[in-house]
Design an enzyme around this catalytic site. Structure first.
Site, PDB file in Angstrom:
ATOM      1  N   LYS A  22       0.849  -1.206   0.000  1.00  0.00           N
ATOM      2  CA  LYS A  22       0.000   0.000   0.000  1.00  0.00           C
ATOM      3  C   LYS A  22       0.881   1.253   0.000  1.00  0.00           C
ATOM      4  CE  LYS A  22      -1.786   1.638   4.011  1.00  0.00           C
ATOM      5  NZ  LYS A  22      -1.527   3.049   4.282  1.00  0.00           N
ATOM      6  N   ASN A  23       1.877   1.271   0.868  1.00  0.00           N
ATOM      7  CA  ASN A  23       2.647   2.510   1.050  1.00  0.00           C
ATOM      8  C   ASN A  23       3.684   2.748  -0.035  1.00  0.00           C
ATOM      9  OD1 ASN A  23       1.056   2.981   3.219  1.00  0.00           O
ATOM     10  ND2 ASN A  23       2.611   2.538   4.770  1.00  0.00           N
ATOM     11  N   ARG A  92      -4.652  10.643   4.146  1.00  0.00           N
ATOM     12  CA  ARG A  92      -3.539  11.604   4.222  1.00  0.00           C
ATOM     13  C   ARG A  92      -2.615  11.455   3.035  1.00  0.00           C
ATOM     14  NH1 ARG A  92       0.296  14.307   7.091  1.00  0.00           N
ATOM     15  NH2 ARG A  92       2.439  13.728   6.647  1.00  0.00           N
ATOM     16  N   CYS A 116      -5.588  12.401  12.240  1.00  0.00           N
ATOM     17  CA  CYS A 116      -6.301  11.126  12.210  1.00  0.00           C
ATOM     18  C   CYS A 116      -6.095  10.487  13.584  1.00  0.00           C
ATOM     19  CB  CYS A 116      -5.766  10.240  11.088  1.00  0.00           C
ATOM     20  SG  CYS A 116      -4.098   9.689  11.369  1.00  0.00           S
ATOM     21  N   ARG A 121      -1.203  15.206  11.717  1.00  0.00           N
ATOM     22  CA  ARG A 121      -0.409  14.762  10.559  1.00  0.00           C
ATOM     23  C   ARG A 121       0.044  16.012   9.790  1.00  0.00           C
ATOM     24  NH1 ARG A 121      -1.521   9.365   9.394  1.00  0.00           N
ATOM     25  NH2 ARG A 121       0.472   9.392   8.290  1.00  0.00           N
ATOM     26  N   ASP A 124       4.339  20.375   7.252  1.00  0.00           N
ATOM     27  CA  ASP A 124       5.296  21.489   7.190  1.00  0.00           C
ATOM     28  C   ASP A 124       6.567  21.126   6.428  1.00  0.00           C
ATOM     29  OD1 ASP A 124       5.418  19.841   9.625  1.00  0.00           O
ATOM     30  OD2 ASP A 124       7.278  20.925   9.995  1.00  0.00           O
ATOM     31  N   ASP A 308       4.395   1.095  12.119  1.00  0.00           N
ATOM     32  CA  ASP A 308       3.189   0.426  11.598  1.00  0.00           C
ATOM     33  C   ASP A 308       3.054  -1.003  12.087  1.00  0.00           C
ATOM     34  OD1 ASP A 308       3.285   2.095   8.352  1.00  0.00           O
ATOM     35  OD2 ASP A 308       2.708   2.762  10.339  1.00  0.00           O
ATOM     36  N   ILE A 330       7.500   7.799  16.723  1.00  0.00           N
ATOM     37  CA  ILE A 330       7.057   8.458  15.485  1.00  0.00           C
ATOM     38  C   ILE A 330       5.736   9.187  15.709  1.00  0.00           C
ATOM     39  CG2 ILE A 330       6.456   8.126  13.054  1.00  0.00           C
ATOM     40  CD1 ILE A 330       9.340   7.421  13.563  1.00  0.00           C
ATOM     41  N   ARG A 400      -8.698  -0.557   4.671  1.00  0.00           N
ATOM     42  CA  ARG A 400      -7.839   0.477   4.057  1.00  0.00           C
ATOM     43  C   ARG A 400      -6.492  -0.121   3.678  1.00  0.00           C
ATOM     44  NH1 ARG A 400      -7.462   6.145   6.896  1.00  0.00           N
ATOM     45  NH2 ARG A 400      -6.063   6.241   5.125  1.00  0.00           N
TER      46      ARG A 400
HETATM   47  C1  EPZ Z   1       4.072   7.182   6.046  1.00  0.00           C
HETATM   48  O1  EPZ Z   1       3.273   8.244   6.484  1.00  0.00           O
HETATM   49  C2  EPZ Z   1       3.161   5.963   6.021  1.00  0.00           C
HETATM   50  N1  EPZ Z   1       2.047   6.202   5.106  1.00  0.00           N
HETATM   51  C3  EPZ Z   1       2.620   5.682   7.423  1.00  0.00           C
HETATM   52  O2  EPZ Z   1       1.870   4.477   7.357  1.00  0.00           O
HETATM   53  C4  EPZ Z   1       3.810   5.457   8.357  1.00  0.00           C
HETATM   54  O3  EPZ Z   1       3.332   5.247   9.669  1.00  0.00           O
HETATM   55  C5  EPZ Z   1       4.726   6.688   8.317  1.00  0.00           C
HETATM   56  O4  EPZ Z   1       5.153   6.947   6.967  1.00  0.00           O
HETATM   57  C6  EPZ Z   1       5.975   6.512   9.163  1.00  0.00           C
HETATM   58  O5  EPZ Z   1       6.677   5.385   8.741  1.00  0.00           O
HETATM   59  C7  EPZ Z   1       2.257   6.113   3.776  1.00  0.00           C
HETATM   60  O6  EPZ Z   1       3.353   5.867   3.326  1.00  0.00           O
HETATM   61  C8  EPZ Z   1       1.065   6.335   2.896  1.00  0.00           C
HETATM   62  P1  EPZ Z   1       5.811  10.738   8.041  1.00  0.00           P
HETATM   63  P2  EPZ Z   1       3.810   9.762   6.399  1.00  0.00           P
HETATM   64  O7  EPZ Z   1       5.695  11.983   7.242  1.00  0.00           O
HETATM   65  O8  EPZ Z   1       4.772   9.919   5.304  1.00  0.00           O
HETATM   66  C9  EPZ Z   1       5.977  14.009  11.357  1.00  0.00           C
HETATM   67  C10 EPZ Z   1       0.023   3.064   7.688  1.00  0.00           C
HETATM   68  O9  EPZ Z   1      -0.431   2.564   8.725  1.00  0.00           O
HETATM   69  N2  EPZ Z   1       5.892  14.950  10.231  1.00  0.00           N
HETATM   70  O10 EPZ Z   1       6.988   9.854   7.845  1.00  0.00           O
HETATM   71  O11 EPZ Z   1       2.639  10.663   6.440  1.00  0.00           O
HETATM   72  C11 EPZ Z   1       4.693  13.217  11.530  1.00  0.00           C
HETATM   73  O12 EPZ Z   1       3.772  13.909  12.348  1.00  0.00           O
HETATM   74  C12 EPZ Z   1       0.463   4.518   7.676  1.00  0.00           C
HETATM   75  O13 EPZ Z   1       0.197   2.448   6.609  1.00  0.00           O
HETATM   76  C13 EPZ Z   1       6.061  16.304  10.473  1.00  0.00           C
HETATM   77  O14 EPZ Z   1       6.265  16.724  11.606  1.00  0.00           O
HETATM   78  O15 EPZ Z   1       4.569   9.846   7.780  1.00  0.00           O
HETATM   79  C14 EPZ Z   1       5.183  11.959  12.192  1.00  0.00           C
HETATM   80  O16 EPZ Z   1       5.331  12.182  13.563  1.00  0.00           O
HETATM   81  C15 EPZ Z   1       0.165   5.221   8.990  1.00  0.00           C
HETATM   82  N3  EPZ Z   1       5.969  17.170   9.427  1.00  0.00           N
HETATM   83  C16 EPZ Z   1       6.571  11.757  11.568  1.00  0.00           C
HETATM   84  O17 EPZ Z   1       6.950  13.027  11.029  1.00  0.00           O
HETATM   85  C17 EPZ Z   1       5.734  16.742   8.139  1.00  0.00           C
HETATM   86  O18 EPZ Z   1       5.678  17.578   7.204  1.00  0.00           O
HETATM   87  C18 EPZ Z   1       6.629  10.757  10.472  1.00  0.00           C
HETATM   88  O19 EPZ Z   1       5.627  11.090   9.574  1.00  0.00           O
HETATM   89  C19 EPZ Z   1       5.573  15.360   7.915  1.00  0.00           C
HETATM   90  C20 EPZ Z   1       5.667  14.483   8.975  1.00  0.00           C
END
Ligand code: EPZ
Length: 421
Positions: A22-23, A92, A116, A121, A124, A308, A330, A400
């Site tokens: 999926k990801n 997202r 969520c 989420r 920035d 995850d 995370i 999902r």
């Molecule tokens: C990806 O989400 C995955 N989703 C998530 O999987 C996964 O949990 C996550 O990476 C971490 O491995 C997809 O790939 C579609 P991040 P993503 O940006 O990219 C903070 C699932 O269950 N952050 O790596 O949205 C954020 O709040 C899903 O399949 C900022 O602060 O995650 C988090 O604490 C859930 N600013 C951390 O970074 C930003 O601009 C990691 O988020 C972006 C993120």
């Protein structure tokens, strides 16, 4: 809304094939927008989120059709720059059309994803990266509007946030950089296998990328990209979920069509927990190997233990004698599964970003509520080992991210069925 009923107590036995990731497929679907030509993507799982992304691509003006695991996307030359709230609020990952739209059209207007169940989420880092490529950002009425001043220009970008790297922010900047003028360097890039898969897809389209899978990715902009055929990697989180299913039921299963190398941290922890895992080329053989032992887990960006799989690991620890500690770095409040596991008799104390898990002899089946994708998987795992029946409600969360989960578990001997709520 559907619910899933599980009769606990069966040791899973047999073989299961893992679906496409999926990801990996979601950002690759967005990347297909970087050309007007048709791309054909294989090993695509039939998931709620994939269907949402198909709807989003169509709303942008692209042709997109998914049949029997094969997804055909033909963006054409009449794309619209708007990703509406009604679609983005449900997923997202929609935010990863920002980079491709900006690169193709010079502008994009995408609804802010909001939060969520697992926490806020923010985006920035996405915006910081795209702004560095010579774009103007304007946030109003819940939408982010982004426009290039003249043309996107390569830049050196540090994409570090409070929690380390960001997967989709790395994806967005990498995609936009492929058609920017000059060289872009992303420092503190995410190293997840799904980012590497996206980079491979882009390189097949003609992008010039180096360093994917490392914290430093270099992209040399090109004028044009072309449509390609591509096969998506297996879903490492689904594979890991089945590894925990074998461990928690004391079963013996072969998990096929997966990449053991994507799960080294998970395999290491399961070894420590007393689970026997034999690795082959695209298969792992998982079986219990004597008494389970308590472990300590901290979730961090890849290659560390993945967030995850945190909820699934906690389900296993809840029936492991001793005290285990699960620390979530995370998404600090990704513990919605804890009160639900508690309803089944689990003894878990939350202490800030950590959960202290006192293993119990037995969980007891109960009606429980799914809150997010991976929490619902953890409740299913707990139901597989609990005494009596467990009823997991709101299973649209599961749909999902897991393709045919009940069928796959039934083929391994589980007593599981879906009912209309
Ligand atoms: C990806 O989400 C995955 N989703 C998530 O999987 C996964 O949990 C996550 O990476 C971490 O491995 C997809 O790939 C579609 P991040 P993503 O940006 O990219 C903070 C699932 O269950 N952050 O790596 O949205 C954020 O709040 C899903 O399949 C900022 O602060 O995650 C988090 O604490 C859930 N600013 C951390 O970074 C930003 O601009 C990691 O988020 C972006 C993120």
């Amino acid at each position: 809304m559907d619910k899933i009923i599980i009769e606990g107590g069966v040791k899973l036995k047999g073989e299961v094939d893992i679906s496409g990731s999926k990801n990996a497929v979601l950002p690759i679907m967005a990347a297909a927008l970087l050309t007007e030509e048709e791309s054909i993507i294989e090993n695509v799982p039939s998931l709620w989120d994939v269907h949402t992304m198909v709807k989003l691509l169509r709303s942008l003006g692209a042709k997109a059709i998914l049949e029997e695991g094969i997804l055909k996307i033909k963006p054409g030359n009449h794309l619209k720059p708007l990703a509406p709230y009604r679609l983005v609020k449900t997923m997202r990952a929609s935010v990863c059309v920002l980079g491709p739209l900006l690169a193709r059209l010079g502008e994009a207007e995408v609804s802010l994803p909001g939060g969520c169940a697992i926490g806020p989420r923010p985006i920035d880092l996405h915006l910081k990266g795209l702004e560095a490529l010579n774009a103007d950002i304007n946030i109003q009425h819940g939408y982010v509007k982004i426009k290039t001043k003249k043309k996107l220009r390569g830049s050196e970008i540090y994409l570090g946030g409070a929690y380390g790297s960001s997967v989709l922010a790395t994806d967005n900047v990498m995609m936009a950089a492929t058609l920017s003028h000059g060289k872009t360097v992303i420092e503190n890039a995410a190293c997840e296998p799904e980012v590497v898969d996206l980079a491979r897809f882009l390189k097949k389209m003609g992008a010039k990328i180096e360093g994917e899978g490392s914290p430093r990715i270099e992209i040399e902009g090109v004028r044009k990209l072309r449509g390609v055929n591509y096969r998506v990697i297996p879903d490492r989180i689904e594979a890991g979920t089945f590894m925990f299913a074998a461990a928690i039921t004391g079963g013996d299963i072969l998990i096929r069509r997966m990449e053991p190398g994507h799960l080294n941290a998970v395999i290491d922890k399961l070894h420590q927990a007393g689970v026997r895992i034999d690795k082959f080329k695209n298969t792992v053989h998982v079986r219990k190997n004597g008494r389970l032992k308590p472990i300590d887990i901290t979730t961090l960006p890849y290659p560390a233990f993945p967030t995850d799989l945190q909820a699934q690991a906690m389900a296993l620890m809840s029936v492991t004698p001793g005290i285990s500690i699960v620390t979530e770095k995370i998404y600090p409040n990704r513990f919605m599964h804890v009160p639900e596991l508690g309803r089944m008799g689990a003894k878990i104390i939350l202490e800030g970003p950590s959960a202290i898990v006192h293993g119990v002899k037995k969980l007891s089946g109960a009606p429980v509520m799914a809150s997010d994708l991976r929490a619902s998987a953890a409740l299913v795992l707990a139901g597989l080992v609990a005494e009596g029946a467990t009823e997991v409600q709101r299973v649209y969360h599961l749909d999902r991210g897991y393709e045919n989960l009940e069928q796959k578990l039934t083929s391994l001997g589980a007593k599981i069925r879906r009912e209309k709520e």
